[in-house]
Design a protein around this motif. Sequence first.
Motif, mmCIF file in Angstrom:
data_model
loop_
_atom_site.group_PDB
_atom_site.id
_atom_site.type_symbol
_atom_site.label_atom_id
_atom_site.label_comp_id
_atom_site.label_asym_id
_atom_site.label_seq_id
_atom_site.Cartn_x
_atom_site.Cartn_y
_atom_site.Cartn_z
ATOM 1 N N ARG A 105 0.784 -0.866 -0.237
ATOM 2 C CA ARG A 105 -0.055 0.239 0.044
ATOM 3 C C ARG A 105 0.439 1.048 0.153
ATOM 4 N NH1 ARG A 105 -2.067 0.199 5.131
ATOM 5 N NH2 ARG A 105 -1.837 1.498 5.939
ATOM 6 N N ILE A 106 1.637 1.681 0.653
ATOM 7 C CA ILE A 106 3.096 2.431 0.711
ATOM 8 C C ILE A 106 3.840 2.781 -0.220
ATOM 9 C CG2 ILE A 106 4.885 3.492 2.284
ATOM 10 C CD1 ILE A 106 1.771 2.867 3.598
ATOM 11 N N CYS A 165 3.816 9.114 3.351
ATOM 12 C CA CYS A 165 3.799 8.500 5.101
ATOM 13 C C CYS A 165 3.111 9.052 5.353
ATOM 14 C CB CYS A 165 5.521 9.943 5.344
ATOM 15 S SG CYS A 165 6.869 9.462 5.331
ATOM 16 N N GLU A 166 1.801 9.881 4.539
ATOM 17 C CA GLU A 166 0.325 9.770 4.764
ATOM 18 C C GLU A 166 -0.622 9.247 4.305
ATOM 19 O OE1 GLU A 166 -1.730 13.683 7.208
ATOM 20 O OE2 GLU A 166 -1.306 13.925 4.839
ATOM 21 N N ARG A 206 -0.079 5.876 3.213
ATOM 22 C CA ARG A 206 -0.547 5.040 5.055
ATOM 23 C C ARG A 206 -2.428 5.222 4.591
ATOM 24 N NH1 ARG A 206 1.357 7.967 9.830
ATOM 25 N NH2 ARG A 206 -0.336 8.870 8.928
ATOM 26 N N ASP A 207 -2.583 6.571 4.842
ATOM 27 C CA ASP A 207 -4.074 6.689 5.796
ATOM 28 C C ASP A 207 -4.847 6.166 4.519
ATOM 29 O OD1 ASP A 207 -2.094 7.323 7.792
ATOM 30 O OD2 ASP A 207 -3.373 9.528 8.192
ATOM 31 N N GLY A 261 -4.175 5.088 1.479
ATOM 32 C CA GLY A 261 -4.515 3.680 0.643
ATOM 33 C C GLY A 261 -4.724 3.493 -0.839
#
Lengths: 435, 266
Positions: free
Chosen positions: A60-61, A267-268, A271-272, A274
């Motif tokens: 996902r990252i 990073c954000e 992650r959040d 996706g």
Amino acid sequence: MSKSSYLGADTIALHSGYQPESDHGSRAVPIYQTTSYVFDSVDEASALFNVEQGGHIYSRITNPTVAVLEQRLAALEGGAGAICTASGMSALFVSFFSLCSAGDHIVSAAQIYGSTVTLLKHSLKRFNIDCTFVDINDQQALGAAIQDNTKLVFCESIGNPGLAVSNLPAIAKTAHAQGIPLVVDATFATPYLNNPIEHGADVVVHSVTKWIGGHGVAVGGVVIDGGNFDWLKSGRFPTLTQPYEPFHGMNFWEEFGPAALAMRIRCESMRDIGAAMTPHNAFLLLQGLETLNLRMQQHVSNAQAMVTWLQTQDAVAWVNHPDINAEAHTKALFPKGAGSMLTFGVKGGRDAGAAFINALQLSSNLANVGDSRTLVLHPGSTTHSRLSEHDLIAAGIGADLIRVSVGIETLKDIQADFSLGLRAAAKILAQQAEA
Amino acid sequence: MYIQVDNANTFIATGGKPFAAHLPTVVLLHGSGTDHRCWALQARWFAFHGYSVFAPDFPAHSLSEGEALTSIELMAAWLVRALDTTKVDKVHLVGHSQGFLVALEAAGLLGDRLKSVTALATASAIPVNPALVEMAQSNPKVAAEMMLQWGFGSPHQYGASSVPGMQPIGIGTRIMANNPLAIDLIACNAYEKGAEKARQLANIGCPSCVILAAQDRMTPKKEGFKLALDLNTAAQVIADSGHMLPMEAPKESLNLMKKFIQSLET
């Protein structure tokens, strides 16, 4: 503008970001079809999670296949870094999300893709992010629209579907004078025809689904961080210049400088939110990218020939392409031609236009552009159907407008197909006259 | 963090954690035209593993104000003044390229405050082609591009990146083009005391570590081996990396750096 690669664009498209891996020597970029990656040790896992070393944690990252596409596109556009996403719309969303917070404001070109209008006008408004739409080439109007809480100026390098070319150097100058970055959706241009960062853009977004893929089999997007904007000096970007609590107070600008925005998105947002590109889609899109430059030459030459041909057809009311009576900035920004999108209207209005589309056999009536095949669409009934009449006019969309994404088929076959459509349109016109 | 050095606002990267003078301190010194960001990943590791990190932007570089310093000697004296503002006692000095020349010169000024020196992709002397200096004076952006084309090893020339999605050449050119590259290069070129300083450190038994890059064309590894000889230590070579070693091979260089420094702290 600073380089990101010393290779030529044709070489970048084929080689950048990947050299044959040592285990098997695979010449093609492998598909790393995995969700996750084994850590050497707990210490290594910890270092990866805390950005003490580069590498992959979870797809996902980041993912190795996706990373090749990211690095290739960053190099092609001359950026400092790139993040691929599930679609062009998600690339736009993570760009806005990373630069704006509740209470902020965006200034956007009025003439843009319908879903982007919806995002800016309705969806972001739910999060108290407002947008003012302007004629982006009216520098006075643009400058006047910028407010104390404005975080970015947005435009498409070639507007969809009105095909107005944004005067990027002038827009960048106006935005930068007030400490605002310029975000450009360059989907219609592709890196082959124009590199917005060279002309003052700070962030470039593509729907990679379109010409970059070219095959019409994979959806994807990318955000490219130009790396030239001084987020600290601007004083408007706490998301990049203030400590980010979820990463132990990481200050993206201080730690990563030219790649601050890309790292924040990684990073954000990844992650959040996706909105990750799948490795298989990245692989498919890489296959397209390899031949982008060759395909674009035929796209553009076919489009220019179709413009000339349509202008000679009796059933055609009007034809629009940025190269027709091109303005000075269009010629300067697009010396190889301003893309392969054209719009036209047939005599007889919307009904005749519908007849034109329904009669086509080779060209496809669908909601996409940039496929290698020729595509047609009536935006007023489809992609832009949710716009008000006022917004349709602002976006340059008349009721009779037919959007054509000219493909790379043999030119005479496209012309023969359009002749079928024009005959059908002419019949409608004749019926209207009789009535 | 920002500190005042010579009345100028000076940026010191601390690896994402507050600086704490009582912890073992690792000083990371950047090379010509670059800044603290060449240590972005290594700095975070040290900061989150029991060390304090002190990675300055030298005056007039990136986030630091002030006048650019014109010699390695001036940079070394400035470094000591900067360290003094933090009340830090003993330090490990780590330098990349020009940064290690500063470390060699600063070592003599620090005396017994110095715990060790670590050299990355460097030599005891760094002669600079006059054409590059002239270009850096007349067109810093082109000079930065020339330098990084020469500086990065072949994997990075083909778009490799240790951090997925990033373009180290693009990041490097943007940092270098805005920093006083010409002044740094002239300072490097003029510094001739490196070998002597390295031998002095060897004579007093200062622990040292030399990490070289196999594809280094700016400070060829044969010069790095001479430096290691003067420091009376063995050089370790990282394959597939060029002169921009801290950015090109952050994991590999960190592994060698931390192994060496940890061995002195346990």
